[in-house]
Design an enzyme around this catalytic site. Structure first.
Site, PDB file in Angstrom:
ATOM      1  N   ASP A 454      28.949  -0.411  13.543  1.00  0.00           N
ATOM      2  CA  ASP A 454      28.231   0.361  12.520  1.00  0.00           C
ATOM      3  C   ASP A 454      26.731   0.311  12.834  1.00  0.00           C
ATOM      4  O   ASP A 454      26.296  -0.405  13.726  1.00  0.00           O
ATOM      5  CB  ASP A 454      28.531  -0.291  11.155  1.00  0.00           C
ATOM      6  CG  ASP A 454      28.163   0.598   9.983  1.00  0.00           C
ATOM      7  OD1 ASP A 454      27.843   1.779  10.183  1.00  0.00           O
ATOM      8  OD2 ASP A 454      28.197   0.081   8.844  1.00  0.00           O
ATOM      9  N   GLU A 457      23.051   3.943  15.375  1.00  0.00           N
ATOM     10  CA  GLU A 457      22.322   5.174  15.764  1.00  0.00           C
ATOM     11  C   GLU A 457      21.150   4.878  16.688  1.00  0.00           C
ATOM     12  O   GLU A 457      20.817   5.777  17.478  1.00  0.00           O
ATOM     13  CB  GLU A 457      21.843   5.890  14.505  1.00  0.00           C
ATOM     14  CG  GLU A 457      22.979   6.413  13.637  1.00  0.00           C
ATOM     15  CD  GLU A 457      23.780   5.314  12.926  1.00  0.00           C
ATOM     16  OE1 GLU A 457      23.168   4.270  12.626  1.00  0.00           O
ATOM     17  OE2 GLU A 457      24.981   5.503  12.721  1.00  0.00           O
ATOM     18  N   ASP A 531      28.337   7.689   5.602  1.00  0.00           N
ATOM     19  CA  ASP A 531      28.148   7.433   4.165  1.00  0.00           C
ATOM     20  C   ASP A 531      28.125   8.732   3.373  1.00  0.00           C
ATOM     21  O   ASP A 531      27.070   9.193   2.921  1.00  0.00           O
ATOM     22  CB  ASP A 531      26.876   6.616   3.954  1.00  0.00           C
ATOM     23  CG  ASP A 531      26.970   5.253   4.623  1.00  0.00           C
ATOM     24  OD1 ASP A 531      28.101   4.845   4.979  1.00  0.00           O
ATOM     25  OD2 ASP A 531      25.934   4.598   4.798  1.00  0.00           O
TER      26      ASP A 531
END
Ligand code: NAG
Ligand code: NAG
Ligand code: NAG
Ligand code: NAG
Ligand code: NAG
Ligand code: NAG
Length: 856
Positions: A454, A457, A531
């Site tokens: 997670d 990015e 999300d």
């Protein structure tokens, strides 16, 4: 200060979730605003020196020049069903991705070149179907033909390459003259079709942005950047599909102009190489294969990964996890994996457990393992800066992303001050991957079967830099972060994947879920859409997002069921589960601020709907698994937008095909009694409606007003298909491995039906290494009353593939207004042999002819 957004987010949500002061628009991004509406002065437009071309090793170099005396080189490569062009400064210093993303061994093809007036034609020597024509200009154009059809034009009218200390941005325009629709630029919360972004006015929407971002609470129906990027566009019409792939992992903004006479896309790219692939198609199937040929395919998942995943940010303690597991079981909800989000860690020190709430992780895993399920735990790329933290200590000043002056980059993330592993460095990548080994990840056991990457990015808790790394940071090989930004998450999953392979002696198929991704990420990981929010729009977008992902190689895709942020109504939650059944990755997840929503927490009525819905998923796992296998062979998508199979069926964002034979429909509006369902095909195509138990038959090419109630969302089987289903309710996919299958034969007008079925050991690489699998073509002929099963290939050293009965549906034409069906269930053969527990794999192994016939 940063957690602020995450913690206070829910109250902000009521107004607007995403913070527009953090994520910039094009007009707030200097290179985008400078270049978006740039009209090139004729002096800046390049012409092609088509009489001065040179060629070497099947690469043709065409000098480009403009009236300002600026020079570039255009390189042209013919690669068969793909072509490639690069544009470079004479001294090429632009960063190139090399073989990170592209794994195909590209063979350039010999060509003949011919200059005619102001045109240079480059024709493949192998196959004259493929031709590239460079026109002189100014502006020059590069025209890509397939069978004399002009598919793609790289139009030099908007080619600009900045090359100063401050900017290496470039822009270009591609046109798709044969196309009516543009698809691609995954991932945005948008419809599949890109439409038009720039109407030339000051109120135009933004271009689609590709800049992997921690887009917590992103908006539905928005071109804003999400977590992953595929700089791919497919131009599609009923008669042909062609495409482009910009092999570049820097930030980019793309304006789409789908309604122009020649639909086009205008790219504004932050930096790195101009390296453009053209995919010649000419069908949607060809184009996906060409793209997955370039960037790779997923391997098969272990069977548990196709079941239901239960997640929450976070289960606070190991007792919480065990209780959820026990209550799912006590209430008869099938599931396969339970997830451990950030709170299982020792204050976000990855590979270490929280010593007050997860005191005995081995006992926890034993408890889960005793039920035949697995755990998935999270591990992010940021590493807490703390000399006593072993993962940090071993990486400090060696394996982290650095400033230009050589010091480690330090910024805030979940654990506070953190540094980020530099996965561009092969040693750093190995270093990180090795932490997954059982002896290094203390407290991990084989029950910790999957890993969740997670925040990759990568997310940084700094609003002033749009929550990610500064572009001037330097990676191994002297690549600035700006040049590789969009592959950072891809690189983390590559490292994790190798770590898990090594951990399990390459015997088990790794499962990784990633938030950030790039073209090619399918080789390592599944994705989810990050999300999202508990709204009908987000639910609808999840269909477009995952169908798009599948069209661009990323086959294992899902969205948080119910929406991560906020609380879905009971109705939305039920609809969401029903729709999500048909997406490949199937996980319920919710945020800290959301109410708990494990399926057993709802009223009896809602629970019953959810339970039935989960069983629908489990019944169809054999279909998903077969399709997954076929993806590993040929790169085909597992779930498909209708236009993939029916080229004229555009813009159907809430209907999905699972392979060719199942069509799922998402009901994306509240309180509806009917939904419009487009039945694909033509007057010779029929579909059986299955969900309501009616098995009514519908003719293709029509939109049907279809009755729905809350119990089910519509799904259909195609007439002419055979669906192998595991109908016995079980607690998990793993528990059903040896279960017999009901064979649903759905006859077409000619009383025939076909299928392929794939089965293997469900966890190892024997299918790849030893061809140890059961893979057959199945054919039912009602005129001859037989089911024929013929091996396609595979060694099958001992699979058991049992059936229980054969359920045949046949179209009944009697009633003019409504086509109905007639059902016949066979439980024995015409010779009286029971079909119950008939092991068709064993029969096939015993048969010399590689086929068996079951006479009914
Ligand atoms: C494209 O060309 C490659 C290399 O020649 C070939 O292996 C592949 O089958 C072709 N694929 C399609 C979809 O045309
Ligand atoms: C463990 O979890 C608790 C509760 O979430 C938290 O307060 C604590 O900081 C965590 N860390 C350790 C080392 O206990
Ligand atoms: C697992 O934990 C649950 C909840 O604490 C308990 O009810 C169950 O008996 C445990 N199972 C095993 C096999 O220990
Ligand atoms: C290196 O550069 C960064 C960013 O400018 C700065 O914060 C850091 O202090 C510098 N390190 C050294 C050793 O100069
Ligand atoms: C591993 O974890 C166990 C508890 O699960 C603990 O008792 C032990 O000290 C840990 N070992 C190391 C090397 O950290
Ligand atoms: C690294 O790149 C910078 C600019 O991006 C350049 O100034 C420097 O010379 C390069 N260093 C090496 C070792 O190549």
């Amino acid at each position: 200060m940063i957690k602020y957004v995450a913690l206070l987010g829910f109250s902000l949500l009521l107004v607007s979730a995403i913070d527009h002061t953090v994520f910039k628009s094009c007009s707030e991004t200097p290179f985008c605003t400078r270049l978006r509406n740039e009209v090139l002065d004729v002096k800046k437009q390049y012409f092609a020196q088509i009489t001065q071309v040179t060629s070497e090793e099947n690469v043709l170099t065409v000098p480009l020049e403009n009236k300002n005396g600026e020079k570039l080189n255009l390189l042209v490569y013919l690669l068969g069903n793909k072509s490639r062009v690069k544009i470079q400064e004479l001294e090429n210093k632009r960063f190139e991705l090399g073989d990170i993303v592209i794994i195909e061994d590209l063979k350039t093809i010999k060509f003949t070149q011919k200059v005619n007036d102001d045109e240079l034609s480059i024709i493949s020597k192998d196959d004259s179907k493929y031709k590239v024509v460079v026109t002189k200009g100014p502006p020059f154009t590069v025209n890509f033909y397939y069978q004399d059809k002009l598919q793609v034009i790289l139009n030099g009218d908007r080619l600009l390459m900045e090359n100063t200390e401050e900017s290496q941005a470039f822009t270009f325009k591609v046109e798709f003259p044969e196309s009516e629709k543009l698809y691609g630029l995954h991932d945005h919360a948008w419809t599949m079709s890109l439409g038009d972004t720039n109407d030339g006015s000051t109120t135009s929407m933004d271009p689609f942005r590709l800049r992997n971002s921690d887009s917590w609470g992103y908006e539905a129906n928005s071109p804003m950047a999400l977590y992953g990027s595929r700089p791919v566009i497919y131009g599609h019409s009923t008669s042909q599909t062609s495409g482009i792939f910009l092999h570049n992992a820097a930030e980019q903004w793309i304006d789409a102009a789908s309604t122009d006479e020649n639909p086009s896309a205008y790219f504004i790219v932050h930096s790195a190489a101009f390296d453009l692939f053209v995919l010649h198609g000419p069908s949607p199937k060809d184009i996906v294969r060409q793209f997955t040929g370039l960037t790779g395919k997923a391997h098969l998942p272990q069977i548990w990964a196709l079941g239901y995943h239960q997640c929450r940010f976070s289960y606070k303690s190991q007792d919480d996890v065990k209780t959820v597991a026990a209550l799912l079981d006590a209430n008869n909800f099938p599931w396969d994996a339970i997830w451990l989000d950030g709170d299982h860690t020792d204050d976000y020190r990855w590979f270490h457990w929280n010593s007050t709430t997860y005191t005995d992780p081995v006992e926890l895993q034993q408890n889960i393992s005793a039920t035949g399920r697995v755990c998935v735990s999270i591990s992010d790329p940021h590493i807490k800066v703390e000399d006593t933290y072993d993962v940090y200590a071993g990486a400090k000043r060696k394996y982290f992303v650095k400033w230009a002056n050589g010091s480690d980059y330090v910024a805030d993330c979940w654990p506070g001050a953190s540094s980020w592993i530099d996965y561009m460095d092969p040693e750093a990548s190995d270093y990180y991957g090795k932490w997954y080994a059982y002896d290094k990840f203390n407290g991990s056991t084989p029950t910790l079967a999957g890993i969740w990457n997670d925040m990759n990015e990568p997310a940084v808790f700094d609003d002033t830099i749009e929550k990610s790394m500064p572009y001037e940071l330097v990676h191994y090989g002297n690549a600035t972060h700006g040049n590789i930004h969009n592959i950072y998450g891809f690189l983390q999953t590559r490292s994790t994947h190798k770590g898990l392979l090594d951990r399990d002696n390459k015997e088990k198929r790794p499962f990784i879920l990633t938030r950030s991704h790039f073209a090619g990420s399918q080789r390592y990981a599944a994705m989810w859409t990050g999300d999202n929010t508990a709204t009908w729009e987000h639910f609808a977008n999840s269909y477009s997002q995952c169908m798009n992902a599948n069209m661009m190689g990323m086959v294992f895709c899902g969205a948080d069921i119910g929406g991560f942020i906020g609380d879905p109504s009971d109705e939305l939650l039920q609809r969401w589960y029903q729709g999500a059944v048909w997406l490949t990755f199937f996980r319920g997840h919710s945020s800290r601020e959301s109410k708990r929503r494990e399926p057993y927490l709802f009223s009896e009525e809602v629970q019953e709907v959810l339970r039935k819905t989960l069983y629908v998923r489990y019944q169809h796992i054999p279909s998903f698994y077969t399709l997954f296998y076929e993806h590993t062979r040929n790169g085909d998508p597992i779930i498909r937008p209708l236009y993939y199979e029916y080229t004229s069926a555009n813009d159907l964002d809430t209907q999905v095909l699972v392979g060719t034979d199942i069509m799922g429909v998402a009901v994306t509006e509240a309180h509806v009694k009917t939904v419009d369902v487009y039945i694909p095909g033509n007057e010779t195509t029929y579909w059986y409606r299955v969900d309501d138990g009616s098995w009514d038959v519908y003719e293709g090419g029509k939109t049907e007003k279809t009755k729905v109630d809350i119990n089910t969302s519509p799904y259909y089987y195609k007439a002419g298909s055979i669906i192998f289903r595991k109908d016995v309710p079980r607690k998990s996919a793993v528990a059903a491995i040896h279960d017999p299958m009901s064979v649903y034969v759905n006859l077409d007008q000619d009383n025939k039906a076909y299928a392929r079925l794939y089965v293997d050991d469900y966890y190892s690489f024997n299918y790849e290494n030893n061809k140890d699998y059961f893979y057959v073509q199945v054919e039912y002929d009602a005129n001859l009353d037989y089911l024929r099963i013929a091996r396609i290939d595979g060694e099958d050293t001992g699979m058991d593939v049992t059936i229980s009965n054969i359920v045949v549906h046949k179209i009944k034409n009697e009633d003019k207004d409504k086509l109905r069906s007639q059902k016949k269930v066979y439980s024995k053969t015409s010779d009286g042999i029971s079909l119950k527990n008939l092991d068709i794999a064993k029969e096939l192994r015993a048969s010399k002819s590689q086929e068996i016939i079951i006479k009914l």
